[in-house]
Design an enzyme around this catalytic site. Structure first.
Site, PDB file in Angstrom:
ATOM      1  N   GLU A   1      65.318  13.092 -36.299  1.00 23.23           N
ATOM      2  CA  GLU A   1      66.261  14.039 -35.693  1.00 23.23           C
ATOM      3  C   GLU A   1      67.713  13.783 -36.092  1.00 23.23           C
ATOM      4  O   GLU A   1      68.552  13.483 -35.227  1.00 23.23           O
ATOM      5  CB  GLU A   1      66.106  14.043 -34.167  1.00 23.23           C
ATOM      6  CG  GLU A   1      64.728  14.505 -33.732  1.00 23.23           C
ATOM      7  CD  GLU A   1      64.485  14.319 -32.238  1.00 23.23           C
ATOM      8  OE1 GLU A   1      65.448  14.338 -31.468  1.00 23.23           O
ATOM      9  OE2 GLU A   1      63.316  14.150 -31.849  1.00 23.23           O
TER      10      GLU A   1
ATOM     11  N   GLU B   1      54.459  15.953 -34.297  1.00 24.93           N
ATOM     12  CA  GLU B   1      54.569  15.700 -32.846  1.00 24.93           C
ATOM     13  C   GLU B   1      54.154  16.917 -32.027  1.00 24.93           C
ATOM     14  O   GLU B   1      54.816  17.298 -31.061  1.00 24.93           O
ATOM     15  CB  GLU B   1      56.015  15.321 -32.468  1.00 24.93           C
ATOM     16  CG  GLU B   1      56.563  14.140 -33.226  1.00 24.93           C
ATOM     17  CD  GLU B   1      57.916  13.653 -32.701  1.00 24.93           C
ATOM     18  OE1 GLU B   1      58.323  14.058 -31.598  1.00 24.93           O
ATOM     19  OE2 GLU B   1      58.549  12.859 -33.412  1.00 24.93           O
TER      20      GLU B   1
END
Ligand code: G3I
Length: 331
Positions: A129, A241
């Site tokens: 991220e 994910e």
């Protein structure tokens, strides 16, 4: 036949994230994980905060337990994650004020971690991220503020020098549902490739958090286009994910969830360069969603009693289709 049996035949990884507490304590949880999946991501145990909460204080036991378990059961581990600029890091890293000090901590953390897991973890999310969760711009924080945007390439270069034998991945969230994130992710990737930074794969997290944390649901067509975009750069692509909120008020919510899971996983697996689908957990009884949202959102493939939901059957079918295509050759 289990999911991993079909995935093995298809030549792909089907993985799940798991937390150490449940894994150690719950024999049923452990046995379902190793029965159904051929890959595993430690949910928190290989993060900087999990491995080295303060400078020089290393905690290897939990991660070693998971890597040993995976090894014993022929599962591959995805290391997650060496650098995460805004979470999963100790306070001293988040609050760093000195560039030289932060660079030295980052270098030492990456080198020591990769040295410890040499030969046991074949791929790492080097940076997780890099972007702001909700916007198409780099996330603020000590890494960007002190080291500048080049910290991403630096982390990859340090990792490659520490262990040239492993795959190095960039992992990002919400590129599938937030308009501004995809162009920014492409820009980061292109810049890295132009500079010959050792980047091997792009992880698309694909948390489906509509309506609470995202403005819309992804579609298969759109996800297929994104996966293909990164595969066209010559990179591996993985769904890293995946989970999916349901609405407790919707009567057919589990069927609808299964249909969207199938559409999305099918769309990703249609691209040959996508060889991994990892879910952020596998049972509705053990998921970060229960803590951050509410315990009735049923986001995963099995219910809290480990019974397969329509989502499980959907993934089984999607993997089956990839296995059939794999044995007959790509179209
Ligand atoms: O370990 C402490 C424990 O000692 C303490 O008693 C407890 C009290 O709150 O907290 C525990 O730490 C928590 C940790 O999970 C382990 O359970 C942290 O507070 C909590 O913030 C942490 O949350 C994790 C989060 O990442 C931040 O690292 C979630 O479990 C994990 O599912 C989540 O995973 C992220 C991926 O890494 C990146 N993509 C998004 C995904 C979901 O947010």
């Amino acid at each position: 036949m289990t999911l991993r049996d079909i995935a093995d035949r298809a030549g792909v990884r089907v993985g799940a994230a798991a937390p150490i507490g449940t894994l150690r304590a719950d024999e049923t949880y452990r046995s379902v994980l190793v029965r159904e999946f051929n890959a595993m991501t430690p949910e928190n145990e290989t993060k900087w905060l999990g491995l080295q909460p303060s400078p020089g204080e290393w905690h290897w036991d939990d991660a070693d337990y998971m890597v040993d378990l995976a090894d014993e059961h022929g599962m591959q581990v995805r290391g997650h994650t060496l650098v995460w600029p805004h979470a999963g890091i100790p306070d001293h890293v988040r609050d760093a004020t000195d560039a030289h000090q932060l660079r030295s901590w980052m270098t030492h953390h990456i080198q020591t971690t990769l040295d410890h897991f040499r030969g046991r973890i074949p791929r790492w999310d080097v940076v997780n991220e890099p972007m702001h969760w909700g916007e198409g711009r780099l996330a603020e924080g000590s890494f960007l503020d002190l080291l500048g945007p080049g910290y991403i390439a630096e982390a990859f270069t340090i990792a490659h020098e520490a262990d040239p034998g492993i795959e190095l991945w960039l992992n990002e969230t919400h590129a599938d549902v937030l308009g501004g994130k995809l162009p920014e992710l492409r820009r980061i990737v292109e810049e890295m490739l132009d500079a010959d930074v050792p980047l091997h794969g792009i992880g698309l997290q694909t948390h489906c958090l509509y309506p609470d944390f995202s403005p819309n649901l992804p579609t298969g067509e759109h996800l297929n286009g994104i996966v293909q975009t990164f595969a066209d750069y010559g990179l591996d692509v993985a769904i890293t994910e995946m989970d999916m909120l349901t609405d407790p008020e919707q009567p057919d919510r589990l069927e609808a969830q299964g249909a969207l899971y199938e559409e999305l996983v099918d769309a990703a697996l249609q691209v040959d360069g996508c060889r991994e689908i990892t879910f952020w957990g596998f049972t509705d009884g053990v998921t970060w969603i229960n803590e951050i949202f509410s315990p009735d959102r049923a986001p995963l493939l099995l219910d809290a009693d480990y019974e397969p939901k329509p989502a499980y059957d959907a993934i089984e079918r999607a993997l089956q289709r990839r296995a059939e295509r794999f044995t007959t050759g790509p179209s």
